[in-house]
Design a protein around this motif. Structure first.
Motif, mmCIF file in Angstrom:
data_model
loop_
_atom_site.group_PDB
_atom_site.id
_atom_site.type_symbol
_atom_site.label_atom_id
_atom_site.label_comp_id
_atom_site.label_asym_id
_atom_site.label_seq_id
_atom_site.Cartn_x
_atom_site.Cartn_y
_atom_site.Cartn_z
ATOM 1 N N ARG A 204 0.707 -1.279 -0.047
ATOM 2 C CA ARG A 204 -0.055 -0.110 0.203
ATOM 3 C C ARG A 204 0.933 1.296 0.010
ATOM 4 N N ASP A 205 0.430 2.299 -0.563
ATOM 5 C CA ASP A 205 0.871 3.873 -0.374
ATOM 6 C C ASP A 205 1.356 4.042 1.150
ATOM 7 N N GLN A 207 1.589 6.779 2.488
ATOM 8 C CA GLN A 207 1.127 7.956 2.927
ATOM 9 C C GLN A 207 -0.506 7.909 3.015
ATOM 10 N N THR A 208 -1.094 7.471 2.131
ATOM 11 C CA THR A 208 -2.495 7.193 2.047
ATOM 12 C C THR A 208 -3.182 5.942 2.509
ATOM 13 N N THR A 212 -1.532 -0.547 -3.747
ATOM 14 C CA THR A 212 -0.572 0.028 -4.848
ATOM 15 C C THR A 212 -0.439 -1.329 -5.825
ATOM 16 N N TYR A 222 3.152 -3.067 4.896
ATOM 17 C CA TYR A 222 2.194 -1.859 5.588
ATOM 18 C C TYR A 222 1.463 -2.586 6.564
ATOM 19 N N TYR A 423 4.609 1.161 -11.045
ATOM 20 C CA TYR A 423 4.817 1.410 -9.740
ATOM 21 C C TYR A 423 3.827 0.535 -8.879
ATOM 22 N N PRO A 424 4.367 0.111 -7.695
ATOM 23 C CA PRO A 424 5.599 0.482 -7.201
ATOM 24 C C PRO A 424 6.756 -0.231 -7.512
#
Length: 524
Positions: A204-205, A207-208, A212, A222, A423-424
């Motif tokens: 996962r991102d 920050q958010t 991903t 994460y 990405y990622p």
């Protein structure tokens, strides 16, 4: 009495056999490798009173040097292990590519190591006991600070690895295992600082928290940071990303690959109420660009490196016509002679007339007029073997639809690479091209309905018909989320790696024509 202490952690990940500061594809100098890292560690040991040096896995495979070592010098000490012993690392973690050369090469590497390999979730399938090393280690500093280091590995390895390389092993869920081990270590060992070294990445991102990638379990960092209490620092890898930051107050780092960078984490602890408490954490990435390689490492590697370079310079064959790749995207959209060659090699080696291959990355340049072993290993860097599977027409159609996800249309209605394949982590190797069947990809259509006009020998592919297909062992195991290939009947296994097959093909044919058989179309 000392009331504040700073612990410094150096970490590498995904070294992939890079010791020497050289690009084996071009023979030019490169700012990579353990020879440079050895210089840094030696210097920093004098600067930092409390220094931990950790490696996060995917250490022993990935360069021609290591391939050459395994083929010709496996009776000698593993050169990567020798250098890591010389650097004096405190521990390493088993990575998924550690298995690529087979269990003996890995077991020998572990046995030769002066450091432990931490392995909480790889166990004997029968006894459920750890195979390669302990789940965690305890490090006590002279001032009494107690540090626990837990090692865990992505459990997705059975989806990628040749079955014989992992026979008798059990890969337990990394997240579930870590949750159990962290709770145990916190309760029983009561460390002042708990470090997790996870050969896996972020799903996962940071920050958010948005996904991903498909949440398959390949990467769980994460989730680990968010849901497992008691982790202070997490070292990650596998995705070859360059990142630092915090997730749920866990200090995280991922130092790229090939020893271009190393991670540095500083942890400050205070003496409080008779114990030590973490009061500050930060992480940084450092380049090895301006670092001189350690002269002792260069000297130790001199003979093996010279032998490797001589092997790479061997001429094995010739190309008539143009087999160079100028534009990797174009080479995936329009049939390229290099892809045709790989398909021909696979079909000749297997004796079947349907083949699957991929352009492995965007650095692949194809072959010039004269082909050397350097060209071969530069273009095909993985020690994959070949497998012939029995597939249904339905399986083949599903695989084609999966490959078609690689493309998308941009705002100008041009065919480009789907962002999820960039990405990622770049995943160009997960776009397959097929030989022996004819098909059309319509990129503008919805996912799952992009494939049309699939024929075999001029006749429509039958959904319930059976077909023999040759592909590499990574894909045959379902690697790249090609679930339709999992647990299919294996018709044949070709145990030679692809580099060897390419060499044997040129030994037989000597000169190869750069031509193609047009069998697919990619349309907007």
């Amino acid at each position: 009495m000392q009331r504040r202490v700073k612990v410094t952690i150096f970490c590498t990940s995904d070294i992939h056999g890079h010791v020497m500061p050289v690009n084996y594809g071009t023979k030019e100098k490169a700012h990579v490798g353990l020879a440079k890292y050895a210089t840094v560690v030696q210097k920093m040991r004098k600067k930092h009173e409390h220094l931990l040096v950790l490696d996060n896995g995917d250490l022993i495979q990935g360069t021609p040097l290591m391939s050459h070592y395994v083929k010709e010098y496996a009776h000698q000490k593993n050169p990567i292990i020798h250098i890591m012993n010389k650097i004096g690392i405190d521990a390493s973690v088993i990575g998924n590519h550690e298995f690529n050369f087979g269990k003996k090469v890995l077991s020998d590497a572990v046995e030769q190591s002066d450091f432990p390999w931490l392995s909480a979730n790889i166990a004997d399938a029968q006894t459920k006991e750890s195979v390669f090393g302990p789940p965690y280690m305890i490090k006590r500093l002279t001032n009494g600070v107690k540090i626990a280091i837990i090692g865990v590995t992505t459990h997705y390895i059975p989806y990628w690895e040749s079955p014989e390389h992992i026979q008798g092993l059990c890969f337990q869920d990394a997240y579930e295992t870590l949750q159990t081990v962290v709770a145990y270590v916190r309760e029983v060992e009561q460390p002042d600082l708990l470090i997790v070294s996870y050969h896996g990445g972020f799903e996962r991102d940071l920050q958010t928290g948005e996904p991903t990638e498909a949440l398959t379990g390949e990467n769980q960092a994460y989730q680990m940071c968010q849901q497992i209490e008691g982790v202070d620092v997490m070292l990650t890898g596998h995705q070859h990303r360059q990142l630092t930051g915090f997730v749920n107050n866990v200090c995280v780092v991922q130092p790229g690959s090939h020893g271009r960078l190393y991670g540095e984490i500083q942890v400050h602890l205070d003496k409080q109420n008779g114990g030590w408490s973490v009061i500050e954490k930060n992480a940084h990435l450092h380049s090895l660009k301006n670092i001189e390689p350690h002269p002792e490492v260069l000297n130790d590697m001199k003979d093996l490196e010279a032998s490797t370079q001589a092997w790479l310079d061997e001429v094995i064959g010739y190309i008539e016509g143009d087999m160079t790749i100028q534009d990797p995207l174009e080479a995936r959209i329009v049939k390229h002679p290099f892809i045709q060659l790989m398909q021909n090699i696979q079909m000749e080696a297997s004796g079947v007339d349907i083949s699957v291959t991929a352009l492995l990355n965007n650095d692949t340049i194809g072959f010039n007029t004269t082909v050397t072993m350097r060209d071969v290993v530069f273009n095909y860097m993985y020690p994959n073997t070949l497998v012939v599977l029995e597939l249904t027409g339905k399986d083949i159609k599903a695989a084609l639809e999966k490959s078609a996800e690689y493309f998308m249309l941009n705002d100008q209605h041009e065919i480009v690479v789907n962002r999820s394949y960039l990405y990622p982590k770049p995943q160009h190797y997960n776009y397959d091209m097929w030989e022996g069947i004819e098909y059309t990809i319509h990129v503008g259509r919805p996912l799952g309905s992009r494939i049309a006009d699939v024929t075999y020998h001029g006749k429509r592919l039958k959904p319930d018909g059976t077909y023999h297909v040759v592909l590499n062992n990574y894909r045959a195991s379902g690697g790249g989320n090609y679930d339709m290939f999992m647990n299919k009947r294996v018709i044949k296994v070709i145990p030679k790696d692809t580099v060897q097959l390419i060499r044997e093909y040129f030994a037989k044919h000597q000169t190869v024509q750069a031509d193609v058989t047009e069998n697919y179309v990619v349309k907007r």
